[in-house]
Design an enzyme around this catalytic site. Structure first.
Site, PDB file in Angstrom:
ATOM      1  N   TYR A   1      -0.939  -0.951  10.269  1.00  0.00           N
ATOM      2  CA  TYR A   1      -1.097  -1.214   8.830  1.00  0.00           C
ATOM      3  C   TYR A   1       0.178  -0.831   8.069  1.00  0.00           C
ATOM      4  CZ  TYR A   1      -3.482  -1.090   4.248  1.00  0.00           C
ATOM      5  OH  TYR A   1      -3.855  -1.299   2.945  1.00  0.00           O
TER       6      TYR A   1
ATOM      7  N   SER B   1       0.870  -1.184   0.000  1.00  0.00           N
ATOM      8  CA  SER B   1       0.000   0.000   0.000  1.00  0.00           C
ATOM      9  C   SER B   1       0.897   1.221   0.000  1.00  0.00           C
ATOM     10  CB  SER B   1      -0.859   0.027   1.267  1.00  0.00           C
ATOM     11  OG  SER B   1      -1.381   1.317   1.477  1.00  0.00           O
TER      12      SER B   1
HETATM   13  P1  NDP Z   1     -11.481  -5.594   0.995  1.00  0.00           P
HETATM   14  O1  NDP Z   1     -11.683  -5.253   2.425  1.00  0.00           O
HETATM   15  O2  NDP Z   1     -12.437  -5.120  -0.018  1.00  0.00           O
HETATM   16  O3  NDP Z   1     -11.387  -7.210   0.842  1.00  0.00           O
HETATM   17  C1  NDP Z   1     -10.544  -7.929   1.694  1.00  0.00           C
HETATM   18  C2  NDP Z   1     -10.476  -9.365   1.264  1.00  0.00           C
HETATM   19  O4  NDP Z   1      -9.541 -10.038   2.110  1.00  0.00           O
HETATM   20  C3  NDP Z   1     -11.781 -10.125   1.391  1.00  0.00           C
HETATM   21  O5  NDP Z   1     -11.839 -11.054   0.335  1.00  0.00           O
HETATM   22  C4  NDP Z   1     -11.639 -10.849   2.732  1.00  0.00           C
HETATM   23  O6  NDP Z   1     -12.411 -12.064   2.805  1.00  0.00           O
HETATM   24  C5  NDP Z   1     -10.159 -11.175   2.694  1.00  0.00           C
HETATM   25  N1  NDP Z   1      -9.552 -11.412   4.001  1.00  0.00           N
HETATM   26  C6  NDP Z   1      -9.450 -10.555   5.032  1.00  0.00           C
HETATM   27  N2  NDP Z   1      -8.797 -11.134   6.063  1.00  0.00           N
HETATM   28  C7  NDP Z   1      -8.495 -12.391   5.663  1.00  0.00           C
HETATM   29  C8  NDP Z   1      -7.842 -13.491   6.255  1.00  0.00           C
HETATM   30  N3  NDP Z   1      -7.359 -13.426   7.511  1.00  0.00           N
HETATM   31  N4  NDP Z   1      -7.701 -14.635   5.546  1.00  0.00           N
HETATM   32  C9  NDP Z   1      -8.184 -14.721   4.291  1.00  0.00           C
HETATM   33  N5  NDP Z   1      -8.814 -13.720   3.651  1.00  0.00           N
HETATM   34  C10 NDP Z   1      -8.972 -12.570   4.341  1.00  0.00           C
HETATM   35  O7  NDP Z   1      -9.988  -5.144   0.660  1.00  0.00           O
HETATM   36  P2  NDP Z   1      -9.356  -4.472  -0.674  1.00  0.00           P
HETATM   37  O8  NDP Z   1      -9.769  -5.220  -1.867  1.00  0.00           O
HETATM   38  O9  NDP Z   1      -9.580  -3.025  -0.612  1.00  0.00           O
HETATM   39  O10 NDP Z   1      -7.802  -4.703  -0.377  1.00  0.00           O
HETATM   40  C11 NDP Z   1      -7.083  -5.780  -0.904  1.00  0.00           C
HETATM   41  C12 NDP Z   1      -5.611  -5.567  -0.584  1.00  0.00           C
HETATM   42  O11 NDP Z   1      -5.173  -4.339  -1.144  1.00  0.00           O
HETATM   43  C13 NDP Z   1      -5.307  -5.489   0.917  1.00  0.00           C
HETATM   44  O12 NDP Z   1      -4.082  -6.130   1.190  1.00  0.00           O
HETATM   45  C14 NDP Z   1      -5.191  -4.005   1.160  1.00  0.00           C
HETATM   46  O13 NDP Z   1      -4.371  -3.710   2.273  1.00  0.00           O
HETATM   47  C15 NDP Z   1      -4.576  -3.538  -0.143  1.00  0.00           C
HETATM   48  N6  NDP Z   1      -4.809  -2.133  -0.420  1.00  0.00           N
HETATM   49  C16 NDP Z   1      -6.085  -1.630  -0.562  1.00  0.00           C
HETATM   50  C17 NDP Z   1      -6.281  -0.285  -0.781  1.00  0.00           C
HETATM   51  C18 NDP Z   1      -7.630   0.337  -0.954  1.00  0.00           C
HETATM   52  O14 NDP Z   1      -7.715   1.569  -1.012  1.00  0.00           O
HETATM   53  N7  NDP Z   1      -8.704  -0.417  -1.055  1.00  0.00           N
HETATM   54  C19 NDP Z   1      -5.139   0.636  -0.836  1.00  0.00           C
HETATM   55  C20 NDP Z   1      -3.865   0.015  -0.688  1.00  0.00           C
HETATM   56  C21 NDP Z   1      -3.716  -1.317  -0.478  1.00  0.00           C
HETATM   57  P3  NDP Z   1     -13.978 -12.046   3.273  1.00  0.00           P
HETATM   58  O15 NDP Z   1     -14.742 -11.364   2.160  1.00  0.00           O
HETATM   59  O16 NDP Z   1     -14.380 -13.466   3.393  1.00  0.00           O
HETATM   60  O17 NDP Z   1     -14.025 -11.265   4.555  1.00  0.00           O
END
Ligand code: NDP
Length: 243
Positions: A151, A138
């Site tokens: 984070y 990120s």
């Molecule tokens: P979301 O919150 O939309 O989705 C998160 C996903 O991760 C879901 O599929 C969730 O599963 C899964 N998840 C969470 N915890 C676990 C776990 N312990 N084991 C397995 N699966 C897990 O996140 P984003 O799509 O926004 O983010 C994706 C990645 O991108 C992350 O690493 C985030 O830090 C990074 N990112 C995002 C940004 C943003 O602005 N959105 C900016 C910078 C980085 P479930 O649906 O079952 O809960």
């Protein structure tokens, strides 16, 4: 292409899965934590995009569960070409007020989760003499916001881990890279975007938030045949906010 994507039920992970299906006719192993209906919908979207998909529930912060997910993917599809470590969470708070739980949950999921899957997938890829690992960092890894020490530490750790793992895996032609998105329109960023949309957009040179599909396009490039000489890098995709 056989690809395992963590956090594939929604957001960036789901968009990456659909894009790999479309670009590479990938066979996808979609790992999610709890939202089975959204995972099912992601699976359908992947099939409609020209891929094959299986869903699998696993908490990547649990080493045994992460290993079992990798093993289940290999048992189902026979190999593992691409690992997209996308699962991530936030639990914001100022350091002086942060609970042990908020610190540990974020580090265990975001950083240890990547170690857990890479350890399991690494031996598969070394045997194959092929692999692509793509880790989600990120912009906060380098430019943290207030209240995001856990984070930011997890994402900074991911970037260092990416370089270290790239050094170890390179001799077999396996590449390891990270992508560092800015603010992307997903559920994770919803609260921040709603709280200060105008002010934040003023800080982004491109004056808009990113779309999950834009990050997915970069992931697809890194997963594909044209990225074979890129390794150990963290590639920003943030509308210029890190500048
Ligand atoms: P979301 O919150 O939309 O989705 C998160 C996903 O991760 C879901 O599929 C969730 O599963 C899964 N998840 C969470 N915890 C676990 C776990 N312990 N084991 C397995 N699966 C897990 O996140 P984003 O799509 O926004 O983010 C994706 C990645 O991108 C992350 O690493 C985030 O830090 C990074 N990112 C995002 C940004 C943003 O602005 N959105 C900016 C910078 C980085 P479930 O649906 O079952 O809960």
């Amino acid at each position: 292409m056989i690809a395992l994507i963590t956090g594939a039920s929604r957001g960036i992970g789901r968009a990456a899965a659909v894009r790999l299906a479309r670009d590479h006719q990938a066979k996808l192993f979609l790992v999610y934590r709890s939202r089975v209906e959204e995972a099912e919908a992601a699976k359908i979207a992947c099939v409609e995009a020209g891929g094959e998909a299986e869903i699998y529930a696993a908490d990547v912060s649990d080493p045994q569960a992460a290993k079992a997910a990798v093993e289940a993917c290999v048992a189902r599809f026979g190999r593992l070409d691409v690992l997209v470590n996308n699962a991530g969470i936030t639990a914001d708070g100022l350091v002086i007020q942060m609970s042990d739980e908020a610190w540990q949950d974020v580090i265990q999921t975001n950083l240890s989760g990547i170690f857990n899957t890479c350890r399991a997938a690494g031996s598969v890829m070394l045997r194959q003499k092929y692999g692509r690992v793509i880790n989600l960092s990120s912009v906060s890894g380098k430019r943290p916001n207030r209240g995001q020490a856990n984070y930011a530490a997890s994402k900074g750790g991911i970037e260092s881990f990416t370089r270290a793992f790239a050094v170890e895996m390179g001799r077999k032609g396996i590449t390891v890279n990270a992508v560092a998105p800015g603010i992307i329109e997903t559920e994770m960023s919803a609260r921040v975007r709603q709280a200060a949309e105008k002010e934040i957009k003023q800080q982004i040179p491109l004056r808009r938030f990113g779309q999950p599909e834009e990050v997915a396009a970069l992931i697809s490039f890194l997963a594909g045949p044209d990225s074979g000489y890129i390794t150990g890098q963290t590639i920003g995709i943030d509308g210029g906010i890190a500048l």
